[in-house]
Design a protein around this motif. Sequence first.
Motif, short mmCIF file in Angstrom:
data_model
loop_
_atom_site.label_atom_id
_atom_site.label_comp_id
_atom_site.label_asym_id
_atom_site.label_seq_id
_atom_site.Cartn_x
_atom_site.Cartn_y
_atom_site.Cartn_z
N ALA A 69 0.82 -1.22 0.00
CA ALA A 69 0.00 0.00 0.00
C ALA A 69 0.85 1.27 0.00
N VAL A 70 2.17 1.11 0.06
CA VAL A 70 3.08 2.25 0.10
C VAL A 70 3.56 2.57 -1.31
N GLU A 71 3.50 3.83 -1.67
CA GLU A 71 3.96 4.28 -2.99
C GLU A 71 5.19 5.19 -2.80
N PRO A 72 6.37 4.59 -2.60
CA PRO A 72 7.55 5.41 -2.35
C PRO A 72 8.00 6.16 -3.60
N ILE A 73 8.45 7.39 -3.41
CA ILE A 73 9.06 8.14 -4.51
C ILE A 73 10.52 8.41 -4.22
N GLY A 74 10.96 8.03 -3.02
CA GLY A 74 12.36 8.17 -2.66
C GLY A 74 12.67 7.37 -1.41
N LEU A 75 13.75 6.59 -1.45
CA LEU A 75 14.23 5.83 -0.29
C LEU A 75 15.67 6.26 -0.03
N GLU A 76 15.99 6.47 1.26
CA GLU A 76 17.31 6.99 1.61
C GLU A 76 17.62 8.22 0.74
N LEU A 77 16.66 9.12 0.69
CA LEU A 77 16.71 10.29 -0.17
C LEU A 77 17.58 11.37 0.46
N LYS A 78 18.69 11.69 -0.20
CA LYS A 78 19.62 12.72 0.30
C LYS A 78 19.16 14.08 -0.22
N LEU A 79 18.91 15.00 0.72
CA LEU A 79 18.47 16.33 0.35
C LEU A 79 19.34 17.39 1.03
N GLU A 80 19.47 18.50 0.37
CA GLU A 80 20.11 19.69 0.94
C GLU A 80 19.18 20.84 0.64
N ALA A 81 18.93 21.68 1.63
CA ALA A 81 18.00 22.79 1.43
C ALA A 81 18.43 23.97 2.28
N THR A 82 17.98 25.14 1.86
CA THR A 82 18.20 26.34 2.65
C THR A 82 16.94 26.56 3.48
N VAL A 83 17.12 26.59 4.78
CA VAL A 83 16.02 26.82 5.71
C VAL A 83 16.37 28.10 6.46
N GLY A 84 15.69 29.17 6.11
CA GLY A 84 16.07 30.47 6.67
C GLY A 84 17.46 30.82 6.18
N ARG A 85 18.36 31.08 7.12
CA ARG A 85 19.74 31.42 6.77
C ARG A 85 20.67 30.20 6.82
N ALA A 86 20.14 29.05 7.16
CA ALA A 86 20.97 27.85 7.33
C ALA A 86 20.80 26.90 6.14
N THR A 87 21.89 26.28 5.78
CA THR A 87 21.84 25.21 4.78
C THR A 87 21.87 23.90 5.56
N VAL A 88 20.88 23.06 5.36
CA VAL A 88 20.78 21.80 6.09
C VAL A 88 20.80 20.64 5.12
N ARG A 89 21.33 19.54 5.58
CA ARG A 89 21.37 18.31 4.79
C ARG A 89 20.77 17.19 5.62
N GLY A 90 20.15 16.25 4.93
CA GLY A 90 19.59 15.11 5.63
C GLY A 90 19.32 13.97 4.68
N ILE A 91 19.13 12.81 5.27
CA ILE A 91 18.78 11.61 4.50
C ILE A 91 17.42 11.15 5.01
N ILE A 92 16.43 11.24 4.14
CA ILE A 92 15.07 10.86 4.49
C ILE A 92 14.91 9.37 4.21
N ASP A 93 14.47 8.62 5.22
CA ASP A 93 14.31 7.17 5.04
C ASP A 93 13.36 6.86 3.89
N ARG A 94 12.21 7.53 3.90
CA ARG A 94 11.23 7.24 2.83
C ARG A 94 10.36 8.46 2.59
N LEU A 95 10.25 8.84 1.33
CA LEU A 95 9.30 9.86 0.90
C LEU A 95 8.31 9.14 0.00
N GLU A 96 7.04 9.36 0.26
CA GLU A 96 6.01 8.61 -0.46
C GLU A 96 4.80 9.48 -0.76
#
Length: 185
Positions: free
Chosen positions: A17-44
Amino acid sequence: DAEALVRRYFDLEDPTAVEPIGLELKLEATVGRATVRGIIDRLERDREGRLVVSDYKTGRAPHPNYQAQRMAGVNLYALMVAEHYGELPARVQLLHLQEPVAIVAHTSEQQARGVERKTEAVWDAIGTACQRGEFRPRVSKLCDWWSFHGPDGNYFDMSGEISVKSNTQGTVTILSELPSRIEVW
């Protein structure tokens, strides 16, 4: 044991029933004045086509009094997803395999702005600490496992042993005498 965790996963949700669009998805984004990086287990995508951020946890689920603070990481992931996909996820969830239990929170623009403000405040505090060279430990009962105790049993203040390097992209790297290296983006 890993096999038991996998079995509990199947108790928690039906993987078909899960429709994943990303697994162990590495993202980098600007949040306010900070640049953050993370690995999302699952985006669906859920059944209604909305984005969902899922984070697997192998430990026990927190007491209900502490669940909100445990959601901080997935709430930050939601902001990162919104920057990359132009869409704020409808919900974030921690999937604790030990019990098994899912802790689910619905997101909102107001909540996302709060996460952004808190991220900026943490970033500013890091910048201030870097400028002053002050990295004071917050001592708690959880520190008892830490091996850096002085002869009197007190915890060492590592602030004198930490050097800070900064580059023009806003990345701060904290290097110490310890064998580990901590990077804050």
